[in-house]
Design a protein around this motif. Structure first.
Motif, short mmCIF file in Angstrom:
data_model
loop_
_atom_site.label_atom_id
_atom_site.label_comp_id
_atom_site.label_asym_id
_atom_site.label_seq_id
_atom_site.Cartn_x
_atom_site.Cartn_y
_atom_site.Cartn_z
N ASP A 108 0.95 -1.33 -0.11
CA ASP A 108 -0.04 0.14 0.35
C ASP A 108 0.47 1.90 0.17
O ASP A 108 0.97 2.27 -0.96
N GLN A 109 2.09 0.87 0.97
CA GLN A 109 3.30 2.30 0.52
C GLN A 109 3.16 2.65 -0.66
O GLN A 109 3.76 4.12 -1.15
N LYS A 110 4.00 2.04 -1.01
CA LYS A 110 4.55 1.94 -2.71
C LYS A 110 3.52 1.94 -3.32
O LYS A 110 3.70 2.68 -4.64
N ALA A 111 2.28 2.00 -3.25
CA ALA A 111 1.37 2.41 -4.08
C ALA A 111 0.99 3.77 -4.06
O ALA A 111 0.86 4.45 -5.48
N LYS A 131 2.14 9.40 -5.39
CA LYS A 131 2.52 11.05 -5.68
C LYS A 131 3.80 10.74 -6.21
O LYS A 131 3.12 11.75 -6.88
N GLN A 132 4.28 10.58 -6.80
CA GLN A 132 5.29 10.66 -7.64
C GLN A 132 4.48 10.92 -9.34
O GLN A 132 5.01 11.36 -10.12
N ALA A 160 4.83 13.94 -11.17
CA ALA A 160 5.59 14.32 -12.88
C ALA A 160 4.12 15.20 -13.65
O ALA A 160 4.62 16.06 -14.66
N GLN A 161 2.88 14.73 -13.28
CA GLN A 161 1.92 16.17 -13.35
C GLN A 161 2.11 16.89 -13.83
O GLN A 161 1.73 17.72 -14.43
N THR A 162 2.28 17.38 -12.15
CA THR A 162 2.30 19.01 -11.82
C THR A 162 3.04 19.63 -12.61
O THR A 162 3.36 20.86 -13.29
N LEU A 163 4.86 18.72 -13.08
CA LEU A 163 5.51 19.49 -13.49
C LEU A 163 5.36 19.42 -15.32
O LEU A 163 5.69 20.21 -15.72
#
Length: 250
Positions: A73-76, A81-82, A86-89
Motif C-alpha cells: 500500500d505504501q509503494k502504491a 504521489k510520483q 510528474a503531472q504537476t511538472l
C-alpha cells in the motif's frame, strides 16, 4: 487354654493373610488406572503445546501478510504521489510555454531604447546596491519614452534542478519589478515578466565567471511606433525578495 490360644493365633494369621491379599488386589487394579491417567495428562499437555505452537505460527503468518500488505500500500501511494508530481511538472512546463508565448506577442513591433542586466549572488533573489544603480539609470529614460513597455527576463545558471531554477528566475525578476514599481513608480501593466530559468545562458556554465554572469535579470526598455502596448501576459504575484530557501541552485 492351649487350644484357645492356638485358635486365636490361627484366626489372626488368617486375617493378616486376607488383608495382604486385599491390598495386593487393590494395587493391581488401581496401578493401570493411575498409569493411564498419567498418560492422558502427558497427552493433554502435548496437545496444548501443539495448539499454542500452531496458533503462534498462524499469528506470525497473519502479521507477515499484514506487513506485506502495508508495504504494498505504501509503494502504491508513493507511486501515485510520483505520478501526481510528474503531472504537476508537466502542467508547469506547459504554463511556462504559454506565458512566454503571450509575453512576446507583437514584440516585433518594438525597438529597444535602453537595456541593462543586474546580477545576483548564489541562490539569491535580493537586489544588490550595484543592481539598484543599474535600474536607476535605466529608469531615467522612461519619462521621455512614449508607448513603452519593459521586459524583465529572470535567469539562473545550470546548477540545481530545472523546476527550482524557473522559480528562482521568476523571484529574481519579481525583485526587479517590485523595485521599479515601488521606487520608480512604473505601472505594473507596463512590465512583462519572463522566467527563463537556466534556458538562456549568456556565458558558459562550465566556469565560475560564466555562472556568475548567468545569475542575472535582463531588463529592456522598449517602444513601438503606434503607441499601443501588446497583449498583457499573465504574471505571477511578486514574491518576497528575501531568500529563505536552501541553496540548491544559482
Amino acid at each position: 487354654m492351649n487350644r484357645i490360644s492356638l485358635t486365636l493365633m490361627l484366626a489372626a494369621s488368617l486375617a493378616a493373610t486376607i488383608g495382604c491379599s486385599s491390598k495386593n488386589y487393590v494395587r493391581q487394579q488401581t496401578t493401570p488406572l493411575i498409569n493411564k491417567t498419567n498418560e492422558l495428562d502427558d497427552l493433554t499437555a502435548k496437545n496444548s503445546k501443539d495448539i499454542k505452537d500452531v496458533d503462534a505460527r498462524a499469528q506470525a503468518g497473519i502479521q507477515g501478510v499484514q506487513a506485506k500488505a502495508a508495504e504494498v500500500d505504501q509503494k502504491a501511494q508513493a507511486a501515485g504521489k510520483q505520478a501526481d508530481e510528474a503531472q504537476t511538472l508537466a502542467n508547469n512546463a506547459t504554463t511556462r510555454v504559454d506565458t512566454l508565448t503571450n509575453a512576446v506577442v507583437n514584440l516585433d513591433n518594438y525597438r529597444s531604447v535602453a537595456d541593462t542586466s543586474v546580477l545576483f549572488g548564489f541562490n539569491k533573489d535580493n537586489l544588490t546596491k550595484e543592481a539598484k544603480e543599474e535600474l536607476d539609470q535605466l529608469a531615467t529614460n522612461v519619462s521621455s519614452t512614449k508607448g513603452y513597455i519593459i521586459t524583465v527576463e529572470g535567469a539562473t545558471d545550470s546548477t540545481g534542478p530545472s523546476d527550482y531554477n524557473y522559480d528562482l528566475s521568476q523571484r529574481r525578476a519579481n525583485a526587479v519589478i517590485q523595485y521599479l514599481a515601488a521606487e520608480k513608480q512604473i505601472p505594473a501593466h507596463k512590465i512583462y515578466l519572463i522566467g527563463l530559468g537556466k534556458d538562456k545562458p549568456v556565458e558558459t556554465n562550465k566556469t565560475a565567471d560564466g555562472r556568475k554572469k548567468n545569475r542575472r535579470v535582463d531588463v529592456h526598455l522598449m517602444t513601438n511606433t503606434t503607441g499601443t502596448a501588446p497583449a498583457q501576459a499573465p504574471t505571477t504575484a511578486p514574491a518576497p525578495t528575501a531568500n529563505n530557501n536552501p541553496p540548491s541552485s544559482m
